[in-house]
Enzyme design. Sequence first.
Site, PDB file in Angstrom:
ATOM      1  CG  HIS A 195      -2.014   0.915   1.240  1.00  0.00           C
ATOM      2  ND1 HIS A 195      -3.141   0.740   1.995  1.00  0.00           N
ATOM      3  CD2 HIS A 195      -2.198   2.085   0.582  1.00  0.00           C
ATOM      4  CE1 HIS A 195      -3.969   1.750   1.795  1.00  0.00           C
ATOM      5  NE2 HIS A 195      -3.414   2.581   0.945  1.00  0.00           N
TER       6      HIS A 195
ATOM      7  CG  HIS B  54      -1.215   6.594  -1.525  1.00  0.00           C
ATOM      8  ND1 HIS B  54      -2.343   6.535  -2.320  1.00  0.00           N
ATOM      9  CD2 HIS B  54      -1.553   6.000  -0.341  1.00  0.00           C
ATOM     10  CE1 HIS B  54      -3.324   5.954  -1.648  1.00  0.00           C
ATOM     11  NE2 HIS B  54      -2.873   5.609  -0.453  1.00  0.00           N
TER      12      HIS B  54
ATOM     13  CG  ASP C 262      -6.439   3.406  -0.642  1.00  0.00           C
ATOM     14  OD1 ASP C 262      -7.133   3.168   0.351  1.00  0.00           O
ATOM     15  OD2 ASP C 262      -5.379   4.050  -0.600  1.00  0.00           O
TER      16      ASP C 262
ATOM     17  CG  HIS D 275     -10.457   3.362   1.791  1.00  0.00           C
ATOM     18  ND1 HIS D 275      -9.401   4.204   2.082  1.00  0.00           N
ATOM     19  CD2 HIS D 275     -11.546   3.944   2.343  1.00  0.00           C
ATOM     20  CE1 HIS D 275      -9.841   5.230   2.789  1.00  0.00           C
ATOM     21  NE2 HIS D 275     -11.140   5.112   2.959  1.00  0.00           N
TER      22      HIS D 275
ATOM     23  CG  ASP E  29      -2.500   4.319   3.720  1.00  0.00           C
ATOM     24  OD1 ASP E  29      -2.297   4.776   2.575  1.00  0.00           O
ATOM     25  OD2 ASP E  29      -3.529   4.585   4.373  1.00  0.00           O
TER      26      ASP E  29
ATOM     27  CG  PHE F 102      -7.937  12.273   5.911  1.00  0.00           C
ATOM     28  CD1 PHE F 102      -8.261  12.001   7.225  1.00  0.00           C
ATOM     29  CD2 PHE F 102      -8.831  13.012   5.135  1.00  0.00           C
ATOM     30  CE1 PHE F 102      -9.463  12.444   7.780  1.00  0.00           C
ATOM     31  CE2 PHE F 102     -10.035  13.460   5.673  1.00  0.00           C
ATOM     32  CZ  PHE F 102     -10.353  13.182   6.997  1.00  0.00           C
ATOM     33  N   GLY F 103      -3.376  11.544   5.828  1.00  0.00           N
ATOM     34  CA  GLY F 103      -2.269  10.708   5.359  1.00  0.00           C
ATOM     35  C   GLY F 103      -0.984  10.879   6.142  1.00  0.00           C
TER      36      GLY F 103
HETATM   37  O1  DOR Z   1      -4.968   8.840   5.031  1.00  0.00           O
HETATM   38  C1  DOR Z   1      -5.117   8.426   3.894  1.00  0.00           C
HETATM   39  N1  DOR Z   1      -4.503   9.018   2.845  1.00  0.00           N
HETATM   40  N2  DOR Z   1      -5.886   7.362   3.683  1.00  0.00           N
HETATM   41  C2  DOR Z   1      -6.198   6.937   2.444  1.00  0.00           C
HETATM   42  O2  DOR Z   1      -6.885   5.962   2.337  1.00  0.00           O
HETATM   43  C3  DOR Z   1      -5.721   7.679   1.247  1.00  0.00           C
HETATM   44  C4  DOR Z   1      -4.499   8.411   1.568  1.00  0.00           C
HETATM   45  C5  DOR Z   1      -4.077   9.397   0.499  1.00  0.00           C
HETATM   46  O3  DOR Z   1      -4.131   9.072  -0.683  1.00  0.00           O
HETATM   47  O4  DOR Z   1      -3.621  10.496   0.871  1.00  0.00           O
END
Ligand code: DOR
Length: 424
Positions: free
Chosen positions: A60, A62, A152, A179, A305, A323-324
Amino acid sequence: MELLIRGGTLVDPSQGLHGQYDLLIRDGVVVKVAESLAPSGEKVLEAAGKTILPGLVDLHTHLREPGFEEKETVESACRAAATGGFTSITAMPNTDPVMDDGRTVEYVRLLSCRAGGVRVWPVGAVSKGLAGRELAEIGLMYRSGIRAVTDDGRGVSCARLLKNALLYCRQFELPLFEHCEEEALAAGGQVHDGVAALRLGLPGLPASAETVMLARDLLLAAETGGRVHIMHLSTARAVEMIRQAKAEGVRVTAEVTPHHLLLTEDAVLGFNTYAKVKPPLRTAADMQALRQGLLDGAIDAIATDHAPHTEAEKAGDFLSSPFGIAGLETAFPLLYTYLVRTGVIPLDLLVGKMSRTPAAILGIPHGSLAPGFAADLVLIDTEQELTIDRRRFLSRGKNSPFHGWQVTGLPVLTMVSGKVVWMS
Ligand code: DOR
């Protein structure tokens, strides 16, 4: 070309090995693993005092490219991954354009070949544009090399679409990465719907947003015989549901992130945007249940993630901050220090959940150092200590709530197919 790695402690749960072993590598492939191999003219890498692991595999990741290069590029993510001991990472499809057709998959593969370090395994979208209405070009993307599909960043809201996707993916044996977040229940939510949300006066994301969608997914996986993989589990109830579904023979696997294993909702107190993540950090009881799920097999894998964002985005007010958490460079040392060294889980279990098991979920021939496998490996220094400094990440995303944490178990050398791709 031959290389002998000598004198290290090999931890490879795929072979049931934990002890002093030498490895002979020929043309990038492991050819022999034995207690003691005498050098006979090949290059020698002395690994005394180091722990040798199969290269870590992340389900996972990005990578943000194409479209969000200010957050991360394929190249910067690959460098961050190698520093973190990963030799295989995935490429999530929430890019711009979305990875929902063969062309974008091929473009990302080209970028990863150019980056020339770790292996990148693209994951295609379930739905066109991640819009949740029409199936993406899954067959074409499969031909271009995807290893899974996901929307996701959001769940697949339409049950009919999810069912069709599960049926369609079955013919390719592709797992559908879900997700789990029920849109209406999650709408507007910022943090776990609990004490921290009350104290901060922020709208909550209830546990039911995860479990309601999970229940539906498990039923549809059972009905279709499709493979569903549940991403970033965050609640105790979800762990229990997966345990039960597995016992009933549903083809489900699940992952958990380092942050859900090590942090609770309290991490957001003070409006800490670095701890703002989806699904949200939850209660201590949830965290304990996730750890228990790892131990008893309800949870198959640990995945980062890795979700890089810019400093400017995270410096804004809590509500508008994305978020992330950026996790590639801290995952292994954090888990080694705070779960293995503290006796919560054994090292072999941690390594298995970060190498062979995720590789098996993706259907890739990696995550093991048995003879015949590519020599993808990482050398770990279990004594060297470091204070995590997010400003020193190679990732463009410096968004980590672990800044200042003391860790050990640091990757010092990462190899892909016998070639060093990073060295401290
Ligand atoms: O916190 C997150 N950020 N959760 C996710 O499922 C996507 C991700 C993002 O792409 O920034």
